[in-house]
Design an enzyme around this catalytic site. Sequence first.
Site, PDB file in Angstrom:
ATOM      1  CD  GLU A 119     -56.272 -62.978  23.230  1.00  0.00           C
ATOM      2  OE1 GLU A 119     -56.366 -64.200  23.479  1.00  0.00           O
ATOM      3  OE2 GLU A 119     -55.222 -62.457  22.814  1.00  0.00           O
ATOM      4  CG  HIS A 178     -53.957 -60.559  13.978  1.00  0.00           C
ATOM      5  ND1 HIS A 178     -53.189 -59.482  14.364  1.00  0.00           N
ATOM      6  CD2 HIS A 178     -53.555 -61.603  14.751  1.00  0.00           C
ATOM      7  CE1 HIS A 178     -52.355 -59.870  15.328  1.00  0.00           C
ATOM      8  NE2 HIS A 178     -52.564 -61.139  15.592  1.00  0.00           N
ATOM      9  CG  ASP A 235     -54.315 -66.033  18.988  1.00  0.00           C
ATOM     10  OD1 ASP A 235     -54.894 -66.843  19.724  1.00  0.00           O
ATOM     11  OD2 ASP A 235     -53.618 -65.097  19.419  1.00  0.00           O
ATOM     12  CD  GLU A 240     -55.883 -73.537  23.557  1.00  0.00           C
ATOM     13  OE1 GLU A 240     -55.061 -73.897  22.685  1.00  0.00           O
ATOM     14  OE2 GLU A 240     -55.596 -72.736  24.459  1.00  0.00           O
ATOM     15  CD  GLU A 255     -47.942 -66.017  21.520  1.00  0.00           C
ATOM     16  OE1 GLU A 255     -48.318 -66.196  22.681  1.00  0.00           O
ATOM     17  OE2 GLU A 255     -48.615 -65.429  20.651  1.00  0.00           O
ATOM     18  CG  ASN A 262     -47.525 -67.294  27.912  1.00  0.00           C
ATOM     19  OD1 ASN A 262     -47.030 -68.001  27.030  1.00  0.00           O
ATOM     20  ND2 ASN A 262     -48.373 -66.318  27.647  1.00  0.00           N
ATOM     21  CD  GLU A 308     -50.804 -64.024  28.516  1.00  0.00           C
ATOM     22  OE1 GLU A 308     -49.999 -64.420  29.377  1.00  0.00           O
ATOM     23  OE2 GLU A 308     -50.499 -63.900  27.315  1.00  0.00           O
ATOM     24  CD1 TRP A 342     -47.712 -61.416  16.781  1.00  0.00           C
ATOM     25  CD2 TRP A 342     -46.148 -60.369  17.987  1.00  0.00           C
ATOM     26  NE1 TRP A 342     -47.199 -62.333  17.681  1.00  0.00           N
ATOM     27  CE2 TRP A 342     -46.231 -61.707  18.438  1.00  0.00           C
ATOM     28  CE3 TRP A 342     -45.228 -59.522  18.609  1.00  0.00           C
ATOM     29  CZ2 TRP A 342     -45.442 -62.209  19.478  1.00  0.00           C
ATOM     30  CZ3 TRP A 342     -44.443 -60.023  19.645  1.00  0.00           C
ATOM     31  CH2 TRP A 342     -44.539 -61.349  20.069  1.00  0.00           C
ATOM     32  CE  LYS A 360     -47.401 -69.486  24.265  1.00  0.00           C
ATOM     33  NZ  LYS A 360     -48.207 -68.284  24.546  1.00  0.00           N
TER      34      LYS A 360
HETATM   35  C1  GCV Z   1     -51.413 -67.294  26.796  1.00  0.00           C
HETATM   36  C2  GCV Z   1     -52.440 -65.312  22.041  1.00  0.00           C
HETATM   37  C3  GCV Z   1     -52.750 -64.487  23.248  1.00  0.00           C
HETATM   38  C4  GCV Z   1     -51.757 -64.766  24.359  1.00  0.00           C
HETATM   39  C5  GCV Z   1     -51.812 -66.269  24.677  1.00  0.00           C
HETATM   40  C6  GCV Z   1     -51.478 -67.035  23.394  1.00  0.00           C
HETATM   41  C7  GCV Z   1     -51.567 -68.522  23.595  1.00  0.00           C
HETATM   42  O1  GCV Z   1     -51.227 -64.923  21.479  1.00  0.00           O
HETATM   43  O2  GCV Z   1     -52.749 -63.129  22.911  1.00  0.00           O
HETATM   44  O3  GCV Z   1     -52.118 -64.013  25.479  1.00  0.00           O
HETATM   45  O4  GCV Z   1     -50.901 -66.595  25.688  1.00  0.00           O
HETATM   46  O5  GCV Z   1     -52.398 -66.670  22.396  1.00  0.00           O
HETATM   47  O6  GCV Z   1     -52.598 -69.072  23.284  1.00  0.00           O
HETATM   48  O7  GCV Z   1     -50.607 -69.122  24.060  1.00  0.00           O
END
Ligand code: GCV
Length: 711
Positions: free
Chosen positions: A425, A553, A397, A419, A323, A231, A188, A575, A319
Amino acid sequence: MKLSLQHVLIVILIVVSVCPMISADDGYNLWMSYRKLDDSAILKEYKQAFSSIVIEGDSETLGIVREEVKKGLEGLLGADVPVLSTLSKSAALVIGTSSQSQVIQELNFSNELTLLGRDGFLIRSVKVKGIPAIIIAANEDVGLLYGSFHLLRLIQNGQSLTDVNIHSKPRIQYRLLNHWDNLDRSVERGYAGKSLWKWDELPGTVDTRYKDYARANASLGINGTAVNNVNANPIFLTAKYIAKLKVLADVFRPYGIKLFVSIRFSSPLRPASNRNSRRGGIGSLETADPLDPDVRRWWKEKIKEVYQSIPDFGGFLVKANSEGMPGPQDYNRSHAEGANMLAEALAPYGGIVIWRAFVYDADVDPDRAKRAYMEFVPLDGQFHNNIFVQSKNGPIDFQPREPIQPLFGAMPKTPLMLELQITQEYLGHSKHLVFLAPMWKECLDFDTYAKGQNSQVSRVIDGSLHNYPMTGIAGVANTGSDRNWCGHLFAQANWYAFGRLAWDHNLSSEEIAEEWIRMTLSRNDDVVKTVKSMMIGSWEACVNYMTPLGLHHIMQAGFHYGPQPSYAKSSRLDWTSVYYHRADSVGLGFNRSSSGSNATSQYFPPWRQRFDKIETCPDEYLLWFHHARWDHKMQSGRTLWDELCYRYNIGVDYVKEMRRKWTTLEKDIDPDRFSHVQEKLATQEKDAAIWRDTCLGYFQKFSKMPIPEYN
Ligand code: GCV
């Protein structure tokens, strides 16, 4: 066909002579290629100092030290450097702990060593019975490993070792990579090929790359890794996968690296009927309520099973209630209650819980930026002492630029782990050259004023501000199975920078860039200067061509690469892009001041007031905290609209300039890496211009102002 000995020798000769040429420049060796030094004066000094290597003692880690130092010195000096177990009559490198090395014991460094803890080391030039020696001393073998890599770094950087006297220990205890790697080897937000972990081959086949990965991390002092996506798939805690994890942990251990696993909070439940669901588990229970005795028993037994295979297992990364991931709130329990249940079960083995604060439940507040703070600050003091709350650097984010997450400084009783995202990304994936150290430094150096002046984020996370019982930092990894590990050659510099800052957040971006360039690309001063000048401003440039002045964003939905400021329809309002930029005929930006969402109140004074007033809010964060009029006067004297156009343009121009500079290096960089970077820069320039043109074209519909001439 019968081959004569002569034929065989010829084939061997061809293979031996061709192979180094193929592999030398493909980026696999990262910052550890140990190319021979060419400065004759410094070469002479090193050759005199290192006629042999003396290592007393034995362990798997010491075996690695032996191999690394020999390989490093022989490569750098272009000469044989024998490894001995006792000092001969000529100058040597002596490596050891006081418990295993008589030489080190007799030098009696015990007072200094006690200050260096488990991971620290000492590098010093001394005389041993009249013989000059450079020693690396530490309390533990892993300290010797870190010290050895440090010495090799000094040599690669051509630093004189006459009268060297270095004491070094990490400022932060847990220095982790977090992999967002899935079971099917997809990653991811990964942009460097498939996951490094070949789950279908493990535990039987152990890819040699696991070792090389551990070595690279150890060279930076990274001492832990969470190998799977937050995730999380619960399958990682089945017996079958614990056996696979054990093999990785065994490979990592001698490099000082602990294995962590991301878990799914609902693991005790029966498997979900839909395999793609984020709910469900691997057990047979009807609930995952953290206060349910069966659930608590389930976790205790599972954790015991893990430790039977991996006695030094690091712990869990979680986590939860984020989400779509399950969590304690599904049972009306708090994050603290959920984390504490796991922490209690891990505590007898020395394991820890890393509980993520990346939550943004829309019911908590209409402004996403406020939600984590509102959920977590009231829980301060309720977490067990083997729990970290892990927070991203900013409140949203990993956007190209965010103000800091106001949680830092606001949870004095809870160790906060920072973190950071190494994988790009939101910063051009592995297509854009963006050196992230300046971004991380901006965060680390930010003074929160939590306890008055000098309350930097770095002091929150290194524990010195609130006396945290443990300290940590994590980077979301950018590694994959691409031959060069990170997709873009320059993305390696971000892995490098993360590790170096995790060890010592006082290092400057310039120092880190320079080290990396010299170790990876070239030691030619002019080349170093040119490449450094490209790297240092590359993050600010990316901010400018993507999201200047506090915009955030507004990227392409889902994919997170190109621009999509018009994005307005989604299952969640937060989003979309329009939720964040709020462009209208009056102006641009999200009003988070006291006349808006009041997110500014989450910061300590004087930031609270500074961010709150449009007149004092730094331009960098203007549109993050304010809905500014199109004709708002910026600090530069330009109007907001003109400044926006200016910033987008200088961002693109910086990339053009990086491309031009790189072209001048053609004769200095090997052809493979030269053209690899050249192609990437061409893509970056094209895509930066798309960002500029799309965003300005879109915002112009609201400002209705002409795009000024720009030179
Ligand atoms: C691993 C953002 C990213 C997701 C990621 C999430 C997180 O939403 O787009 O891909 O998921 O952060 O940090 O948990």
